[in-house]
Write a protein that holds these residues in place. Structure first.
Motif, PDB file in Angstrom:
ATOM      1  N   GLU A 173      26.430  33.891   3.832  1.00  8.52           N
ATOM      2  CA  GLU A 173      25.117  33.402   4.127  1.00  8.52           C
ATOM      3  C   GLU A 173      23.851  33.922   3.133  1.00  8.52           C
ATOM      4  OE1 GLU A 173      25.650  34.443   9.006  1.00  8.52           O
ATOM      5  OE2 GLU A 173      23.820  35.001   7.881  1.00  8.52           O
ATOM      6  N   GLN A 174      23.965  35.136   2.714  1.00  7.47           N
ATOM      7  CA  GLN A 174      22.694  35.397   1.749  1.00  7.47           C
ATOM      8  C   GLN A 174      22.885  34.385   0.396  1.00  7.47           C
ATOM      9  OE1 GLN A 174      23.969  39.187   1.865  1.00  7.47           O
ATOM     10  NE2 GLN A 174      22.554  40.227   3.526  1.00  7.47           N
TER      11      GLN A 174
ATOM     12  N   ILE B 238      22.307  27.022   8.067  1.00  6.61           N
ATOM     13  CA  ILE B 238      23.263  28.031   8.505  1.00  6.61           C
ATOM     14  C   ILE B 238      23.652  28.179   9.948  1.00  6.61           C
ATOM     15  CG2 ILE B 238      24.228  30.514   8.388  1.00  6.61           C
ATOM     16  CD1 ILE B 238      22.458  30.629   5.598  1.00  6.61           C
TER      17      ILE B 238
ATOM     18  N   TRP C 217      14.882  23.805   8.282  1.00  6.10           N
ATOM     19  CA  TRP C 217      15.799  24.743   7.606  1.00  6.10           C
ATOM     20  C   TRP C 217      15.870  26.029   8.020  1.00  6.10           C
ATOM     21  CZ3 TRP C 217      18.316  21.003   5.275  1.00  6.10           C
ATOM     22  CH2 TRP C 217      17.628  19.864   4.985  1.00  6.10           C
ATOM     23  N   GLY C 218      16.997  26.793   7.745  1.00  8.77           N
ATOM     24  CA  GLY C 218      17.246  28.212   8.157  1.00  8.77           C
ATOM     25  C   GLY C 218      18.338  28.433   8.877  1.00  8.77           C
ATOM     26  N   THR C 219      18.472  29.526   9.695  1.00  6.01           N
ATOM     27  CA  THR C 219      19.540  29.955  10.328  1.00  6.01           C
ATOM     28  C   THR C 219      19.672  30.034  11.806  1.00  6.01           C
ATOM     29  OG1 THR C 219      19.995  31.612   8.724  1.00  6.01           O
ATOM     30  CG2 THR C 219      21.150  31.881  10.709  1.00  6.01           C
TER      31      THR C 219
ATOM     32  N   ARG D 189      21.508  31.076   1.126  1.00  5.12           N
ATOM     33  CA  ARG D 189      19.698  31.062   1.286  1.00  5.12           C
ATOM     34  C   ARG D 189      19.398  31.210  -0.042  1.00  5.12           C
ATOM     35  NH1 ARG D 189      21.171  35.057   5.185  1.00  5.12           N
ATOM     36  NH2 ARG D 189      21.267  34.253   7.418  1.00  5.12           N
ATOM     37  N   ASN D 190      19.690  32.165  -0.840  1.00  7.12           N
ATOM     38  CA  ASN D 190      19.276  32.223  -2.051  1.00  7.12           C
ATOM     39  C   ASN D 190      19.458  31.030  -3.188  1.00  7.12           C
ATOM     40  OD1 ASN D 190      18.508  34.960  -1.505  1.00  7.12           O
ATOM     41  ND2 ASN D 190      20.234  35.684  -2.345  1.00  7.12           N
TER      42      ASN D 190
ATOM     43  N   HIS E  52      18.741  24.540   3.368  1.00  4.57           N
ATOM     44  CA  HIS E  52      19.942  24.696   3.940  1.00  4.57           C
ATOM     45  C   HIS E  52      19.844  25.084   5.452  1.00  4.57           C
ATOM     46  CE1 HIS E  52      18.248  28.999   3.489  1.00  4.57           C
ATOM     47  NE2 HIS E  52      18.760  28.902   4.665  1.00  4.57           N
TER      48      HIS E  52
ATOM     49  N   ALA F 153      17.311  26.129  -1.244  1.00  5.22           N
ATOM     50  CA  ALA F 153      16.246  26.179   0.048  1.00  5.22           C
ATOM     51  C   ALA F 153      16.409  25.328   0.932  1.00  5.22           C
ATOM     52  CB  ALA F 153      14.906  25.937  -0.523  1.00  5.22           C
TER      53      ALA F 153
END
Length: 304
Positions: free
Chosen positions: A135-136, A147, A215-217, A139-140, A145, A143
């Motif tokens: 996941e990390q 999850i 975007w995000g989790t 993200r890195n 994405h 941009a």
């Protein structure tokens, strides 16, 4: 829009390709032999070849217990593979949808509560740690994405808890006191794999129409949350109703600590799905309806 799926022969990949095909959406489905996500050269070649509009990464090392013995392999796929795919996609301005798991959480929350996306992720198992690292990395690296954390997947076609339970129950029925030991210290959200695939298709259609996403989790799982022991009771009751078993074995509660060599599981891994409902209009999976369908399908195959 052209969709590229990695890990296409897995549980989620199979369900997703079936739905994309039925909806006549353009996709490229690649299994491990066709795309090894730990091979940066292979990734670059495939993206140049197919020029996808968006990538869905369903490839993963998912054997929770085996990950304890094969830590390097788990991290190679779940962290490094996810990172390479996300990095290469970003270099070509391609968004990525990446699947993760409820096992990124410790499971220490009270049973009346569920995990939201912003809660601290503190996995206990190597599998959970490798997925959190993935996941990390995504993200890195990229941009653009999404999850999606999901949980306790089951479906009509692949091996899963419900099928194993019914098979075990059948094997016990001729015994004087048929008994099955079920973990009573696991609480979570059963999720139908086809519902998860539908949620991903919804994301894809939103992206196709708007050329962007929030975007995000996100969490996507079934409701209501239930203990594994209670879930087993419902599965067997439904199986008996549909004639798959003549009577139910006794279900004896046990705990994971009694299983020597097994990876630790979170006690409470219930996922709160409010965010995905509010921002994307995607409702949780209704697992009771889906479980009934699974058992009806099993009954059909056994009697035909």
């Amino acid at each position: 829009m052209t969709i590229l799926i990695s890990g296409a022969n897995g549980k989620v990949g199979t369900a997703l390709t079936a739905q994309l095909k039925s909806r006549k959406l353009a996709y490229i489905a690649l299994d491990h032999a066709q795309l090894d996500i730990t091979n940066s050269t292979a990734i670059k070649q495939r993206l140049r070849e197919y020029r996808p509009s968006i990538i869905i990464n369903t490839a993963a090392f998912t054997h929770v217990d085996l990950a304890e013995q094969q830590q390097e392999k788990a991290f190679e796929t779940n962290e490094r593979g996810a990172e390479l795919l996300a990095q290469t996609a970003a270099s070509q301005q391609i968004p990525i949808i990446h699947l993760s798991t409820d096992y990124v959480f410790s499971g220490d929350k009270p049973l009346a509560e569920s995990y939201v996306e912003g809660d601290a992720a503190e996995p206990a198992s190597i599998y959970g740690k490798s997925k959190l690292a993935g996941e990390q990395a995504v993200r890195n690296a990229n941009a653009h994405h999404i999850i999606i954390r999901t949980a306790w997947l089951f479906d009509e076609h692949s091996d899963n808890f419900a099928k194993k339970l019914i098979t075990a129950a059948k094997q016990q029925l001729d015994l004087p006191s048929p008994t099955l030991r079920i973990a009573a210290n696991q609480y979570g959200c059963p999720t139908d794999t086809s519902d998860l695939a539908s949620a991903i298709v919804h994301l894809l259609q939103t992206y196709a129409s708007k050329t962007t996403l929030p975007w995000g989790t996100y969490h996507y799982a079934g409701e209501p949350a239930i203990s594994r022991l209670e879930w087993a009771q419902e599965i067997l009751a439904t199986a008996q109703t549909h004639g798959l078993i003549t009577h139910q074995p006794i279900l004896g509660p046990t705990t994971d600590s009694l299983y020597i060599g097994r990876a630790p599981r979170p006690v409470n891994s219930a996922l709160n799905c409010t965010k995905i409902q509010q921002l994307l209009g995607i409702k949780p999976s209704q697992w009771r309806n889906r479980m009934s369908r699974l058992i009806q399908t099993m009954n059909h195959y056994e009697n035909n």
